[in-house]
Design an enzyme around this catalytic site. Structure first.
Site, mmCIF file in Angstrom:
data_model
loop_
_atom_site.group_PDB
_atom_site.id
_atom_site.type_symbol
_atom_site.label_atom_id
_atom_site.label_comp_id
_atom_site.label_asym_id
_atom_site.label_seq_id
_atom_site.Cartn_x
_atom_site.Cartn_y
_atom_site.Cartn_z
ATOM 1 N N ASP A 195 0.834 -1.192 0.000
ATOM 2 C CA ASP A 195 0.000 0.000 0.000
ATOM 3 C C ASP A 195 0.877 1.253 0.000
ATOM 4 O O ASP A 195 1.846 1.351 0.761
ATOM 5 C CB ASP A 195 -0.894 -0.020 1.246
ATOM 6 C CG ASP A 195 -1.840 1.160 1.317
ATOM 7 O OD1 ASP A 195 -2.680 1.297 0.417
ATOM 8 O OD2 ASP A 195 -1.725 1.941 2.287
ATOM 9 N N GLU A 230 1.868 -0.380 -5.033
ATOM 10 C CA GLU A 230 0.961 0.704 -5.381
ATOM 11 C C GLU A 230 1.873 1.928 -5.524
ATOM 12 O O GLU A 230 2.266 2.538 -4.521
ATOM 13 C CB GLU A 230 -0.082 0.934 -4.295
ATOM 14 C CG GLU A 230 -1.077 2.024 -4.664
ATOM 15 C CD GLU A 230 -2.077 2.324 -3.545
ATOM 16 O OE1 GLU A 230 -3.236 2.660 -3.857
ATOM 17 O OE2 GLU A 230 -1.695 2.229 -2.356
#
Length: 751
Positions: A419, A456
């Protein structure tokens, strides 16, 4: 047996004279077994009224002195960090560079009615002359139980806020290396929403039995079909028809593996399953204090599985074993397990509303968080969540690597999606790094060598690295440009045909230049944050009023189109267009595709594009809606996935050249052209023709001649009603032209 102070730790109270008498007797009985430099305190929980407690303590003082265990204390060893079993007991080791005092706090299993002090903590003050090696504090205790012990630390140090220190010895802190974490037992149990969290360990249980025939799926990256999902939301709804105690759990997911197989995916990407506090928003009055964190992007500990995803309120040890059962079952079905991991920030919030559970109180400055020493030591915030984990500090880097290795070795995880991974590319002062040590270490680590590693590639500080993420030939990326370009083309934005062609053919413009492969692009249109697929074609604007932030949260750049009406409607033409558009998006997912849980039946969040805090039907998989659409929408989604897996022309080892694709297009420069057709060539002889029409009118297209001794069969026409929208064996009789309907797509196969 669970210590009685769970699910919450009581506040410590001043000792009464009778309590002091008891403690003096206990220390006298046990003192010969302690080292002279060790100081022990056993404090009492405020679980009884003062008078009742005093009376009971006086009556049982002599019995308690005999029943309270004695311990032999040793200096301990600096490694490994965390709690470990050694020859002479249980060793505890924790890193803190700036601490001036460290106290180990223990709560032992209950010992029946005699344990009138259950709920208190035994505390061992560590002597820096005996219990410290470098910056690591350590102690070894003999005769401790090998399981069911809860532990934490009180840590004190400099009070220089402006220099980045946040020490407070009143807090009992979770060990960053705790392999298991105990807190409340049931997800969303509001009666215990203020409960504390402590580490625990289990050296009693037998090793998990993975089975003689067990093997890892080891799916090549190019062949992945990824299903992003939330463990709890997948089966929490009553419509899952599971027993109450396994809804929303690892065990519940096991029960629904047949659905995943029917859909055709071969990898699940689980939203965070590290221990987190679902009630973090309810610890103080704020606009979000009605919310329950159901996505989990707020890590408490990087080693421990989310205990409340275990069934039946079994706690940390039971949940850990159940998590392994889930992984084993998924692997047995040929499905890989990828974890969405959050190392960019933790649950401890910002300096305005600090919530100290671990890292902040252990060593905030320099070590665990990025701080701005030019601004009174305030936390830097590149995560959008109030703090930024200091990932490239050597100590933190090793913590992250140890965490990842633990998930691979202990839980057999197949890969990780990181993330806001651009945070991991920042130095200790927040500046971007060209060759981030952590990113390189993950790519080169021997234990992680078999794992998929997916970034990401952006953060909330503007470090957008799509196509340029440091990779060492290993890192894949969520391709945010694929998402945006497909959304804009399919909904009919002008001038997007070239970008659309580039994305569906592998995004060579992004990945060829740094020697990566097409499969390093994880292609998606929908992810957990943002609109669902159905909302993407039903709303022009986000509708986040239920989040309590006045509609200020969530992205405004959705590239969505409501097909002529905002929100729910009974208009059959608009409904048909929306489902047609959803099928177009699904057909356009090529390369390594990722879809979102619920898109296979058309899940709606009613325009909420940031639903992280709703533990309701807004996020829950609605099994009754799936069953209602099994014969049409779900059928199309499933058939397309299975078809894609049977035809390797959709996934490539290398970027396409002229022998791999023919573009039936001579109008690239016309921004008003919204039609694209091309043929994919399989070197084994197969050919697939695709055409996408984003105009609001029919396009009569010339079909190229089929290869020798073959003819075209229609497999997909998204304009047709089910079951004609997908015919696996193909429909013959395709002539030299085909009328492609407005906002539709077709797929022909040469047979």
């Amino acid at each position: 047996m669970v210590p009685s102070f769970l699910p919450s730790l009581p506040q410590m109270q001043p000792f009464l004279p009778s309590e002091l008498l008891l403690i003096f007797k206990w220390v006298a009985a046990a003192g010969n077994d302690f080292q002279a430099r060790s100081r022990v305190k056993h404090r009492t929980a405020n679980v009884y009224g003062r008078q009742a407690r005093e009376r009971v303590l006086e009556e049982e003082a002599s019995e308690m002195a005999e029943a309270t265990p004695s311990f032999k204390i040793f200096p301990g060893q600096a490694f490994p960090l965390g709690a470990s079993e050694v020859d002479n007991g249980i060793n505890f080791a924790i890193f803190s560079q700036h601490a001036t005092a460290v106290t180990l706090c223990l709560s032992l299993p209950q010992r029946g009615e005699l344990d009138m002090l259950a709920g208190g903590m035994i505390e061992f003050s560590l002597d820096p002359n005996l219990n410290k090696t470098g910056d690591i504090w350590h102690i070894c205790i003999e005769d401790l139980p090998r399981s069911n012990v809860l532990y934490g630390y009180r840590i004190d140090g400099p009070k220089d806020w402006d220099k980045g220190h946040r020490f407070d010895s009143n807090n009992i802190l979770i060990d960053p290396y705790a392999k298991l974490v105990e807190g409340r037992r049931n997800f969303g149990d509001a009666k215990h929403k203020l409960s504390k969290f402590l580490g625990t360990y289990d050296f009693d249980s037998l090793p998990f039995d993975w089975g003689e025939d067990y093997k890892l799926p080891n799916i090549p990256e190019r062949d992945l079909v990824v299903y992003e999902m939330n463990v709890r939301a997948f089966t929490a709804d009553e419509s899952s028809c599971l027993d109450q105690d396994i809804r929303g759990t690892y065990a519940g997911l096991i029960e629904k593996i047949p659905h995943l197989l029917e859909l055709g995916i071969n990898a699940v990407e689980l939203l965070p399953v590290f221990e987190f506090d679902e009630f973090e928003f309810q610890r103080r009055p704020n606009p979000r204090d009605h919310m329950i964190n159901t996505w989990g992007y707020s890590t408490i500990n990087f080693f421990a599985p989310m205990s409340r995803y275990g069934s039946g309120g079994g706690g940390a040890v039971s949940a850990s074993r159940e998590f392994k059962e889930m992984v084993k079952a998924l692997h047995g079905a040929g499905i890989e397990v990828i974890l969405d991991v959050v190392y960019n920030h933790t649950n401890e919030a910002d300096d305005k509303h600090p919530y100290t559970t671990s890292f902040r109180g252990i060593d905030n400055k320099v070590v665990y968080y990025m701080v701005d020493l030019n601004n009174e030591g305030q936390l830097l915030n590149f995560s959008g969540c109030g703090n930024t984990f200091n990932c490239n500090h050597p100590v933190v880097m090793e913590l992250i690597l140890d965490s990842l290795r633990n998930w691979v070795v202990e839980y057999h995880i197949d890969g990780f999606r990181f993330d806001l991974a651009s945070v991991l590319c920042r130095g200790t002062d927040g500046s971007p790094l060209g060759a981030p040590p952590l990113i390189r270490a993950i790519a080169k680590d021997a234990t992680l060598s078999r794992c998929k590693i997916i970034a990401e590639p952006w953060d909330c500080g503007g470090l957008y690295l799509v196509g340029s993420f440091p990779n060492w030939d290993r890192w894949a990326e969520w391709n945010g440009k694929y998402r945006d370009d497909l959304r804009r083309f399919i909904k009919g934005d002008p001038g997007m045909k070239g970008a659309f062609a580039t994305r569906v053919s592998g995004s060579a413009d992004l990945y060829r230049k740094n020697k990566r492969k097409p499969y390093h692009s994880v292609n998606f249109v929908i992810a957990h944050d943002g609109f669902t697929l159905r909302d993407l074609v039903s709303y022009n604007f986000k509708h986040n009023e239920a989040n309590g932030e006045g509609g200020n949260d969530g992205s405004n750049d959705n590239f969505s189109w409501n097909c002529g009406f905002e929100g729910e409607t009974d208009n059959v033409d608009i409904i048909a267009l929306r489902f047609r558009q959803m099928k177009n998006f699904h057909l356009a997912l090529m390369g390594v595709p990722m879809m979102l849980m619920g898109d296979e039946y058309g899940h709606t969040r009613y325009g909420n594009n940031n639903s992280y805090g709703h533990d309701t039907a807004l996020n829950n998989f609605r099994w009754q809606q799936l069953n209602a659409r099994k014969s049409d929408h779900f059928r199309f989604f499933s058939e397309v996935i299975h078809y894609r897996q049977k035809h390797r022309v959709f996934s490539h080892e290398n970027f396409l050249d002229r022998s791999d694709v023919t573009w039936h297009e001579d109008n690239w420069d016309n921004p008003d052209s919204k039609f694209l057709a091309f043929t994919l060539h399989d070197k084994g002889g197969g050919e697939i023709y695709l055409a996408f029409n984003a105009h609001d009118f029919f396009v009569k297209v010339s079909i190229p001649p089929a290869p020798p001794k073959r003819r075209w069969f229609r497999v997909v026409d998204t304009n047709l009603a089910s079951p004609d929208d997908f015919v696996g064996e193909g429909v013959p009789g395709i002539g030299s032209t085909y009328n492609v309907a407005p906002y539709s797509s077709i797929l022909l196969e040469a047979k």
